[in-house]
Design a protein around this motif. Structure first.
Motif, PDB file in Angstrom:
ATOM      1  N   ILE A 144     -73.820  66.619  35.944  1.00 33.08           N
ATOM      2  CA  ILE A 144     -74.134  65.656  36.711  1.00 33.08           C
ATOM      3  C   ILE A 144     -72.414  65.346  37.332  1.00 33.08           C
ATOM      4  CG2 ILE A 144     -73.939  63.050  36.851  1.00 33.08           C
ATOM      5  CD1 ILE A 144     -76.199  63.362  34.415  1.00 33.08           C
ATOM      6  N   ALA A 145     -71.525  65.501  36.470  1.00 31.82           N
ATOM      7  CA  ALA A 145     -69.715  65.346  36.716  1.00 31.82           C
ATOM      8  C   ALA A 145     -69.990  66.632  38.276  1.00 31.82           C
ATOM      9  CB  ALA A 145     -69.495  64.837  35.651  1.00 31.82           C
ATOM     10  N   THR A 146     -69.874  67.710  37.428  1.00 34.47           N
ATOM     11  CA  THR A 146     -69.475  68.768  39.076  1.00 34.47           C
ATOM     12  C   THR A 146     -70.146  67.947  40.136  1.00 34.47           C
ATOM     13  OG1 THR A 146     -69.530  70.517  37.047  1.00 34.47           O
ATOM     14  CG2 THR A 146     -70.304  70.690  39.808  1.00 34.47           C
ATOM     15  N   ALA A 147     -72.249  67.415  40.193  1.00 36.04           N
ATOM     16  CA  ALA A 147     -72.464  67.775  41.498  1.00 36.04           C
ATOM     17  C   ALA A 147     -72.405  66.044  41.860  1.00 36.04           C
ATOM     18  CB  ALA A 147     -74.157  67.424  41.167  1.00 36.04           C
ATOM     19  N   LEU A 148     -71.633  65.366  41.177  1.00 40.52           N
ATOM     20  CA  LEU A 148     -71.137  63.392  41.779  1.00 40.52           C
ATOM     21  C   LEU A 148     -70.007  63.901  42.736  1.00 40.52           C
ATOM     22  CD1 LEU A 148     -73.304  61.136  40.102  1.00 40.52           C
ATOM     23  CD2 LEU A 148     -73.673  61.873  41.957  1.00 40.52           C
ATOM     24  N   ALA A 149     -68.554  65.142  41.908  1.00 41.98           N
ATOM     25  CA  ALA A 149     -67.022  64.631  41.603  1.00 41.98           C
ATOM     26  C   ALA A 149     -67.165  64.743  43.569  1.00 41.98           C
ATOM     27  CB  ALA A 149     -66.665  66.026  41.453  1.00 41.98           C
ATOM     28  N   PRO A 150     -66.412  64.144  44.123  1.00 41.62           N
ATOM     29  CA  PRO A 150     -65.820  64.142  45.581  1.00 41.62           C
ATOM     30  C   PRO A 150     -64.956  65.795  45.216  1.00 41.62           C
ATOM     31  CG  PRO A 150     -65.171  62.091  44.796  1.00 41.62           C
ATOM     32  CD  PRO A 150     -65.643  62.586  43.285  1.00 41.62           C
ATOM     33  N   TYR A 207     -62.837  65.087  37.363  1.00 42.13           N
ATOM     34  CA  TYR A 207     -64.357  64.392  36.037  1.00 42.13           C
ATOM     35  C   TYR A 207     -65.097  65.659  35.523  1.00 42.13           C
ATOM     36  CZ  TYR A 207     -65.462  61.343  40.431  1.00 42.13           C
ATOM     37  OH  TYR A 207     -65.153  59.526  41.205  1.00 42.13           O
ATOM     38  N   LEU A 208     -65.179  66.294  35.420  1.00 35.49           N
ATOM     39  CA  LEU A 208     -65.398  66.857  33.816  1.00 35.49           C
ATOM     40  C   LEU A 208     -64.318  67.049  32.649  1.00 35.49           C
ATOM     41  CD1 LEU A 208     -65.761  70.745  35.140  1.00 35.49           C
ATOM     42  CD2 LEU A 208     -67.384  68.713  34.291  1.00 35.49           C
ATOM     43  N   ALA A 209     -63.126  67.550  33.406  1.00 37.14           N
ATOM     44  CA  ALA A 209     -61.754  66.250  32.314  1.00 37.14           C
ATOM     45  C   ALA A 209     -62.140  66.103  31.402  1.00 37.14           C
ATOM     46  CB  ALA A 209     -60.528  66.848  32.934  1.00 37.14           C
ATOM     47  N   PRO A 235     -60.366  73.235  33.202  1.00 32.26           N
ATOM     48  CA  PRO A 235     -59.625  72.731  32.546  1.00 32.26           C
ATOM     49  C   PRO A 235     -59.679  73.173  31.527  1.00 32.26           C
ATOM     50  CG  PRO A 235     -60.664  70.441  32.465  1.00 32.26           C
ATOM     51  CD  PRO A 235     -61.660  71.223  33.649  1.00 32.26           C
ATOM     52  N   ALA A 236     -58.646  74.361  30.884  1.00 32.95           N
ATOM     53  CA  ALA A 236     -58.819  75.034  29.988  1.00 32.95           C
ATOM     54  C   ALA A 236     -58.599  73.765  28.560  1.00 32.95           C
ATOM     55  CB  ALA A 236     -57.539  76.091  29.490  1.00 32.95           C
ATOM     56  N   PRO A 237     -57.728  72.867  28.687  1.00 35.28           N
ATOM     57  CA  PRO A 237     -56.970  72.460  27.047  1.00 35.28           C
ATOM     58  C   PRO A 237     -57.919  71.291  27.054  1.00 35.28           C
ATOM     59  CG  PRO A 237     -55.279  72.549  29.120  1.00 35.28           C
ATOM     60  CD  PRO A 237     -56.377  73.128  29.749  1.00 35.28           C
ATOM     61  N   GLY A 238     -58.447  71.222  26.046  1.00 32.21           N
ATOM     62  CA  GLY A 238     -59.433  71.152  25.592  1.00 32.21           C
ATOM     63  C   GLY A 238     -60.879  70.690  25.441  1.00 32.21           C
ATOM     64  N   SER A 239     -60.728  71.874  26.743  1.00 30.72           N
ATOM     65  CA  SER A 239     -62.189  71.976  26.780  1.00 30.72           C
ATOM     66  C   SER A 239     -62.952  72.656  25.769  1.00 30.72           C
ATOM     67  CB  SER A 239     -62.442  72.856  28.182  1.00 30.72           C
ATOM     68  OG  SER A 239     -61.597  74.412  28.033  1.00 30.72           O
ATOM     69  N   VAL A 240     -61.945  73.205  24.589  1.00 31.65           N
ATOM     70  CA  VAL A 240     -63.580  74.191  23.830  1.00 31.65           C
ATOM     71  C   VAL A 240     -62.255  73.335  22.444  1.00 31.65           C
ATOM     72  CG1 VAL A 240     -64.331  76.071  23.096  1.00 31.65           C
ATOM     73  CG2 VAL A 240     -63.045  76.063  24.685  1.00 31.65           C
ATOM     74  N   PRO A 241     -62.597  72.628  22.277  1.00 25.97           N
ATOM     75  CA  PRO A 241     -62.334  71.980  21.020  1.00 25.97           C
ATOM     76  C   PRO A 241     -61.253  73.372  19.500  1.00 25.97           C
ATOM     77  CG  PRO A 241     -63.457  70.839  21.375  1.00 25.97           C
ATOM     78  CD  PRO A 241     -63.847  71.621  22.031  1.00 25.97           C
ATOM     79  N   GLY A 242     -60.643  73.148  18.682  1.00 23.22           N
ATOM     80  CA  GLY A 242     -60.594  73.686  17.856  1.00 23.22           C
ATOM     81  C   GLY A 242     -61.284  73.592  16.701  1.00 23.22           C
ATOM     82  N   GLY A 243     -62.456  74.159  16.314  1.00 23.68           N
ATOM     83  CA  GLY A 243     -63.035  73.257  14.982  1.00 23.68           C
ATOM     84  C   GLY A 243     -64.448  73.353  15.826  1.00 23.68           C
ATOM     85  N   GLY A 244     -65.042  73.535  17.130  1.00 22.90           N
ATOM     86  CA  GLY A 244     -65.607  72.336  17.366  1.00 22.90           C
ATOM     87  C   GLY A 244     -66.760  72.308  18.397  1.00 22.90           C
ATOM     88  N   VAL A 245     -66.001  71.408  19.621  1.00 20.92           N
ATOM     89  CA  VAL A 245     -67.047  71.019  20.417  1.00 20.92           C
ATOM     90  C   VAL A 245     -66.820  71.651  21.232  1.00 20.92           C
ATOM     91  CG1 VAL A 245     -68.888  69.739  21.748  1.00 20.92           C
ATOM     92  CG2 VAL A 245     -68.050  69.172  18.511  1.00 20.92           C
ATOM     93  N   GLY A 246     -67.047  71.912  22.087  1.00 19.50           N
ATOM     94  CA  GLY A 246     -67.093  72.796  23.341  1.00 19.50           C
ATOM     95  C   GLY A 246     -67.578  72.643  24.677  1.00 19.50           C
ATOM     96  N   GLY A 247     -66.923  73.380  25.843  1.00 20.07           N
ATOM     97  CA  GLY A 247     -68.261  72.404  27.200  1.00 20.07           C
ATOM     98  C   GLY A 247     -68.625  74.057  27.876  1.00 20.07           C
TER      99      GLY A 247
END
Length: 416
Positions: free
Chosen positions: A115-121, A128-130, A404-416
């Motif tokens: 949704i964020a990708t589709a609606l982002a300008p 928007y993804l970040a 964006p890579a920073p924060g997109s795949v948290p160490g220890g857990g949840v990723g995009g």
């Protein structure tokens, strides 16, 4: 930034908090339900495994659903599962409710990115993804400490009640702000899995699994480990999660910049080396316990920082290995992250049950070193496949990232 974007960010924040908060109330759950702490840790395992397996299937099954309707119904299921968990006294039933909550999250999180990708300008998709991903990375700094404090003050059942309340707020925000979008064509499961047919990408994904597994072995059982090492209470643990969250966010940013400036391989080497050094320090502390908490705080901050430093260069390396199959590799990366979370909970629980919490840091360091070897083998395989030519990342620096890579795949857990 539009209001619907913040609604999606809060939704991912609620899901990630619900996943990680078990680490903060794990001893209380074990005591009340009459199970071992290792068994209580499997509540993290089943949530993450259900997400990993459910996300690709849900994206196909729900492809023709209204996006607004999908998020609404999934959040209703999530709220119901958490509030039911607040009243259960049965470990098997609680396990089943965690699976239900995870399947709801698995249906929504990939949809939120879409949704964020589709609606982002044009030209603002990355930002928007970040922001949507910020809900995931921010949960450790804010959601987990609050959930831990609530559990310490009112019991672990209140923590699940809080998870349901967060889901209600997300539901109201989504219904109020999110515009309707037409359904999109789903990528078939076979097409999603196609990059795994290549040995370098498969090894790279296994490296991602091992990276997250090593970190989650410590994070999932942080409460019993710090209790045994330093007598840390539930209230103190909440502040430790705040420290870990802030340090982790900084580490993710620095790891992403290191991948850009140094190249993924060198950034990975520094990150894994730092993680191994911290785990060695934790192991040494065990022999002089009890250790004052103030003396441990710098080590805990460095641990969180290097744990979140590692995933951005690992993701950059994976994109380089995937080549033109980068989008499919990123989708598989999300499942690989959750397989790593579930594996960390499972393996850490086995070690805790058999030898106690003392062995967790050393075992985590070994797993991280194995991850480095897997990514090195993947790079070697890609070089041989290219006829001796280096992969794009190793030849010219990091390949461009679609997110964006920073924060997109948290160490220890949840990723995009």
């Amino acid at each position: 930034m539009p209001a619907w974007l913040f609604a999606l960010m809060f939704t991912t924040f609620a899901f990630a908090t619900d996943d990680y908060v078990i680490a903060g109330v794990l001893p209380a759950i074990a005591a009340d339900l009459g199970v071992s702490e290792a068994a209580a840790g499997q509540l993290v395992t089943v949530f993450s495994l259900a997400f990993a397996l459910g996300a690709p299937v849900a994206s196909v099954v729900t492809a023709r659903w209204s996006r607004r309707g999908l998020v609404t119904w999934a959040l209703l299921v999530f709220v119901a599962a958490n509030w039911a968990a607040a009243f259960t006294e049965s470990y098997p039933l609680l396990m089943g409710l965690r699976v239900l909550a995870a399947l709801a999250a698995a249906a929504v999180v990939p949809a939120a990115y879409a949704i964020a990708t589709a609606l982002a300008p044009e030209g603002r998709r990355g930002r928007y993804l970040a922001l949507v991903m910020g809900g995931l990375t921010g949960s450790l700094a804010l959601g987990v400490p609050i959930g831990t404090w609530v559990g310490g003050a009112f019991g672990w059942q209140a923590t699940f009640g809080l998870g349901g309340a967060l889901g209600v707020v997300a539901l109201v925000a989504v219904r109020w702000t999110l515009p309707e979008l037409p359904p999109v064509a789903a990528m078939p499961i076979a097409e999603r899995l196609r990059p795994m047919a290549g040995r370098p990408v498969l090894l790279g994904l296994l490296g991602i699994v091992a990276i997250v597994m090593g970190s989650m072995m410590v994070l999932t059982y942080l409460a019993p480990y710090l209790r045994d090492l330093a007598g840390v209470s539930a209230a103190e643990l909440g502040w430790i999660f705040v420290l870990a969250g802030v340090a982790g966010l900084a580490g993710g940013q620095l790891g992403g910049r290191a991948a850009d400036n140094w190249g993924a391989d060198r950034a990975l080497l520094v990150g894994v080396g730092g993680f191994t050094a911290v785990m060695a320090a934790f192991t040494a502390c065990w022999f002089v316990r009890p250790v004052p908490l103030l003396a441990l705080l710098p080590l805990l901050a460095v641990w969180a920082g290097v744990s979140w430093w590692i995933p951005p260069p690992a993701q950059t390396r994976l994109l380089a290995l995937a080549g033109t199959a980068g989008p499919q590799a990123l989708a598989l990366n999300s499942s690989a992250v959750y397989v790593g979370v579930s594996g960390g909970g499972a393996l850490g629980g086995l070690l805790l049950e058999a030898w106690g919490s003392a062995v967790l840091p050393a075992a985590a360091a070994i797993v991280e070193l194995a991850a480095l070897l897997l990514l090195w083998a993947a790079a070697r395989g890609a070089t041989r496949h290219n006829g001796g030519e280096p992969t794009p990342e190793s030849a010219t620096g990091p390949v461009p990232r679609s997110v964006p890579a920073p924060g997109s795949v948290p160490g220890g857990g949840v990723g995009g």
